[in-house]
Motif scaffolding. Sequence first.
Motif, PDB file in Angstrom:
ATOM      1  N   ASN A   1       0.854  -1.190   0.000  1.00 20.30           N
ATOM      2  CA  ASN A   1       0.000   0.000   0.000  1.00 20.30           C
ATOM      3  C   ASN A   1       0.885   1.234   0.000  1.00 20.30           C
TER       4      ASN A   1
ATOM      5  N   GLU B   1       3.369   2.138   2.622  1.00 21.72           N
ATOM      6  CA  GLU B   1       2.679   1.803   3.875  1.00 21.72           C
ATOM      7  C   GLU B   1       2.771   0.313   4.182  1.00 21.72           C
ATOM      8  N   GLY B   2       3.376  -0.441   3.326  1.00 20.57           N
ATOM      9  CA  GLY B   2       3.585  -1.867   3.568  1.00 20.57           C
ATOM     10  C   GLY B   2       2.483  -2.740   3.004  1.00 20.57           C
ATOM     11  N   PRO B   3       2.599  -4.051   3.098  1.00 18.89           N
ATOM     12  CA  PRO B   3       3.610  -4.782   3.851  1.00 18.89           C
ATOM     13  C   PRO B   3       4.848  -5.201   3.042  1.00 18.89           C
TER      14      PRO B   3
HETATM   15  C1  LIG Z   1      -2.999  -2.763   2.597  1.00 25.71           C
HETATM   16  O1  LIG Z   1      -4.244  -2.715   1.981  1.00 25.71           O
HETATM   17  C2  LIG Z   1      -4.946  -3.931   2.062  1.00 25.71           C
HETATM   18  C3  LIG Z   1      -6.187  -3.766   1.278  1.00 25.71           C
HETATM   19  O2  LIG Z   1      -5.851  -3.342   0.008  1.00 25.71           O
HETATM   20  C4  LIG Z   1      -5.219  -4.275   3.495  1.00 25.71           C
HETATM   21  O3  LIG Z   1      -5.846  -5.516   3.532  1.00 25.71           O
HETATM   22  C5  LIG Z   1      -3.942  -4.313   4.272  1.00 25.71           C
HETATM   23  O4  LIG Z   1      -4.189  -4.455   5.615  1.00 25.71           O
HETATM   24  C6  LIG Z   1      -3.146  -3.047   4.062  1.00 25.71           C
HETATM   25  N1  LIG Z   1      -1.865  -3.196   4.697  1.00 25.71           N
HETATM   26  C7  LIG Z   1      -1.288  -2.201   5.338  1.00 25.71           C
HETATM   27  C8  LIG Z   1       0.039  -2.523   5.965  1.00 25.71           C
HETATM   28  O5  LIG Z   1      -1.774  -1.110   5.436  1.00 25.71           O
END
Ligand SMILES: *[C@@H]1O[C@H](CO)[C@@H](O)[C@H](O)[C@H]1NC(C)=O
Length: 901
Positions: free
Chosen positions: A701, A812-814
């Motif tokens: 993300n 924003e990861g992962p």
């Molecule tokens: C990234 O986005 C996905 C959905 O697209 C979500 O399931 C996940 O938790 C998010 N991960 C982070 C680290 O924000």
Amino acid sequence: MRLTTAVAGISLAGSLVSASSSPEELVLKAPSDGASPLNWATSPPYYPSPFAQRAIDDQWAAAFAKAEEFVGQLTLAEKVNITSGIGWMMGPCLGNTGDVPRLNFSGFCLQDGPLGVRSTDYISAFPAALTAGSSFNKDLLYERAKALALEHKHKGVDILLGPVAGPLGRQAAGGRNWEGFGADSYFSGIACGITVKGIQDQGIIANAKHFIANEQEHFRQYSEWNRHWGYEDMTAILSSNIDDRTLHEVYAWPFADMIKAGVGSVMCSYNQVNNSQACQNSYLLNNVLKEQLGFPGFVMSDWGAFHSGVATVLSGGDMNMPGGNITPNPPEGPAYFSSNLTLSVLNGTVPSSRLDDMAVRVMAAYYLVNLDETRKEVGGPSFSSWTLDDIDNLYNGEGPVAVVNKHINVRTDYSDKIAEQLAVEGIVLLKNVDNALPLKTDDNIRDLYYDGKALRKIGVLGVAAGSHPNGPNCQEDMACSDGGVMASGWGSGAVKFPFLYTPIEGINARAIPAGIQVDYETRNNAVENNWKEFDRISSESDVVIIVAGASAGESFLEVDGNIGDRKNVSLWYGADEQIKRASKLNSNVVVVINSVGPVDLEQWIEHPNVTAVLFSGPQGEFAGEATAQVLFGEVNPSGRLPFTIAKDEKDYIPILDTLIPEDHGAPQDNFDEGLYVDYKYFDHHDIEPRYEFGYGLSYSNWSFSKLSVKLAGKEKPSEHLPPPPALAPVPNYNEAIPSPEELVFPKDFQKFDKFLYPYIENVSQVTEGEYPYPEGYSTEQPETASLAGGAPGGNPALWEVAYTAKATIKNEGPYGGAYVAQLYLGLPQTDEFQSPIRQLRGFEKISLEPGKSTVVNFDLLVRDLSVWDTASQSWIVQRGTYTVYVGSSSRNLELKTTFTI
Ligand SMILES: *[C@@H]1O[C@H](CO)[C@@H](O)[C@H](O)[C@H]1NC(C)=O
Ligand SMILES: *[C@@H]1O[C@H](CO)[C@@H](O)[C@H](O)[C@H]1NC(C)=O
Ligand SMILES: *[C@@H]1O[C@H](CO)[C@@H](O)[C@H](O)[C@H]1NC(C)=O
Ligand SMILES: *[C@@H]1O[C@H](CO)[C@@H](O)[C@H](O)[C@H]1NC(C)=O
Ligand SMILES: *[C@@H]1O[C@H](CO)[C@@H](O)[C@H](O)[C@H]1NC(C)=O
Ligand SMILES: *[C@@H]1O[C@H](CO)[C@@H](O)[C@H](O)[C@H]1NC(C)=O
Ligand SMILES: *[C@@H]1O[C@H](CO)[C@@H](O)[C@H](O)[C@H]1NC(C)=O
Ligand SMILES: *[C@@H]1O[C@H](CO)[C@@H](O)[C@H](O)[C@H]1NC(C)=O
């Protein structure tokens, strides 16, 4: 001959005369009610062809000094030699000019092409430019050009026939779109400019092609379409009719980037523009290209795209390729240059200073890239484009037998690395539900009595998942049907594969060590009506990977009813039916697409069981390996669509593929959409696409924040450009015409049948009389530069940084990986200048570890803010409010700000 008269007629007056027996009828035909205002547009005459060295910049100055000195030593026949092709198949390369033996100077070797060294062995099959484009990675684009150029150089090529900015991709189904980088002018300009630099930095000449508006294959050549493909009603070559602003802002734009980058040569295209051959259109070549864009190099024809001698030379054509006429196809036959060029100078019709200018342009490009040094290092072509045998006759069945192929290896670790990285970075993740990708392996699945839920069985389906039954080099120039991974389009852009990884091989290489079973079937089940294995694999597998694609190419070859251009925008080989069927049986269907352009996804894209979709252009030799790296998460996908995928194919500009009676067999392709090409069309008409230009997901993300814009200098850019630098004085060429006796074939000269020479048979060929010069013909060189021009790439003020923008991007990861920050600009909308709502004006690919952020910087040049003003024939920076957007795609724009001029 019909063709010759027709086209020569068109060129001379720049009028509409066509091959019809009653041309007047065509000339007088005004747009009828409801017809496009561009229908039967004409091109004004523009003479003379400007002398190159009057508007050069520092990078060209030394090259011109050397070129003038070299050309100053040449005789008329020698100048003709270096500007004339010696005929099709008369030299080792796809295009060859004559030599200057007296000065130990070998003629030029010109070779396709844009994706690798064509027609030889021990080379790399790089990913297509479209795939390279979708990497959106400027550094990698430079490396690609370098790797490509090094292979050409080490084979002894002087001029690499690429990059491609035309076709741009106006029409989704255009046959050669995959040879270019993407359907946005700014984007294509950046990619092409970098590529020119990457090529020429290696010491060989790049070629900006095809100039201009060569957007479709249908009707591009007369003999090909009328005779070969049986369009007997065709009377003239397709005319792309374009208004002046669109020409400058859309189609000429990327050529300006290449000229600014110092491109040595430009290839003019097969089509007509405003009913005058693009290669013989004095307004396009003398004015737009050489004056307004300040092009100091030479204009060569596409193969057989010159249709006259004198008219072409006066209109700005500088080098005839491959020498000979386009009749029959492939090109051979009488020559417009060679001895005819000699004659046209001897009889006083072509000023000898025009020939000097042609030769100086050619040699300036040679010295600009230090080709003299390259030749010392490499020592000439070591291959034959016509055979892989070691020895052969030198002149197409005639001439001495000699070693023609040394089979020199030019593939290196560097080529492999770049080809592989591009194939990976070109992959675009279109859909990924609940993190279906990357595929998750589990170290424990080979434990005895394993009963966990990890991925244990992969089913691979689709005709494009495996190898073509004939292998990687399935057909000449890759005109392959019957399946196999679609790693190349077909035509002159294709090369011989040194190897080719299939998706099945890439998947096996990872699944087998991880203890995962792999089952596959690559038949076209719909055609064979045999679904048994397909259904079984679909039902039994934990994930089904279906590999699909679509191909296209150049119209000298036809594949499955596609004559160059695609006849539809659907997936090939029954893939839609396969995807729909598998997704009834399996809740985890992953679709992998290799396509030369947009394809229709609508039959299944929203299906909940289609959990992920990967998309890329033709990936070259590493295709299946690259796909597997992304499937298994070894690399986080970071490609972006270099065009828009529509929901409804009616929203694409169609190929003009039928002859209508109103056109009298002279097809009129009116570019009525104007500036609104690709995403700009969808934005302008408020049409929601399936996936927009610039779109692409990541396994991670990403977020954007803190956009700001700042004036770069002290002053806001002025509305009108400052005058360009003064033109240098007219060069002092000697207009004296040598005695015709000097140009007669030397005594005992050994002639070969189809070889084209600069000599004349006898002095009686030098006729006297009045030449019917075209309307507007003049030899009066301009005193001042055009306001838009004055230097390579146009008025230098256009290239100054006006504003800078910056924004913060965070992973924003992962997963670690790369993401593309895109900047779009909305220009002021006024009654006088309506512009696309947003236009790409910056992009940067950023690599970050999870949790990290960085600042991305963008430079907005004066040209990035400008519109083309037809009245002043120059660029204007409007007064008003500009909106800057930064974000993930042309429609997903997280940040926005404005500035006012
Ligand atoms: C990234 O986005 C996905 C959905 O697209 C979500 O399931 C996940 O938790 C998010 N991960 C982070 C680290 O924000
Ligand atoms: C083509 O015709 C249009 C319409 O008249 C005109 O605006 C444009 O400048 C012409 N372009 C060329 C290259 O002749
Ligand atoms: C022109 O080129 C041809 C082919 O290489 C060569 O045979 C001929 O001698 C050249 N002529 C001149 C005048 O250099
Ligand atoms: C010169 O041009 C004329 C007219 O197009 C053509 O007939 C002739 O064959 C050309 N000469 C050569 C050597 O090709
Ligand atoms: C001069 O020679 C060229 C090439 O053969 C020819 O096209 C042109 O018509 C000739 N000019 C005259 C005045 O004969
Ligand atoms: C002619 O050029 C070739 C290739 O550049 C070079 O190897 C050779 O030494 C040159 N010969 C002479 C006589 O200069
Ligand atoms: C589209 O063209 C491809 C390639 O020729 C062909 O396989 C396919 O059947 C066509 N699809 C449709 C829907 O016509
Ligand atoms: C999705 O696949 C499952 C089989 O795993 C099937 O039962 C279901 O009907 C499919 N869904 C649709 C909408 O076809």
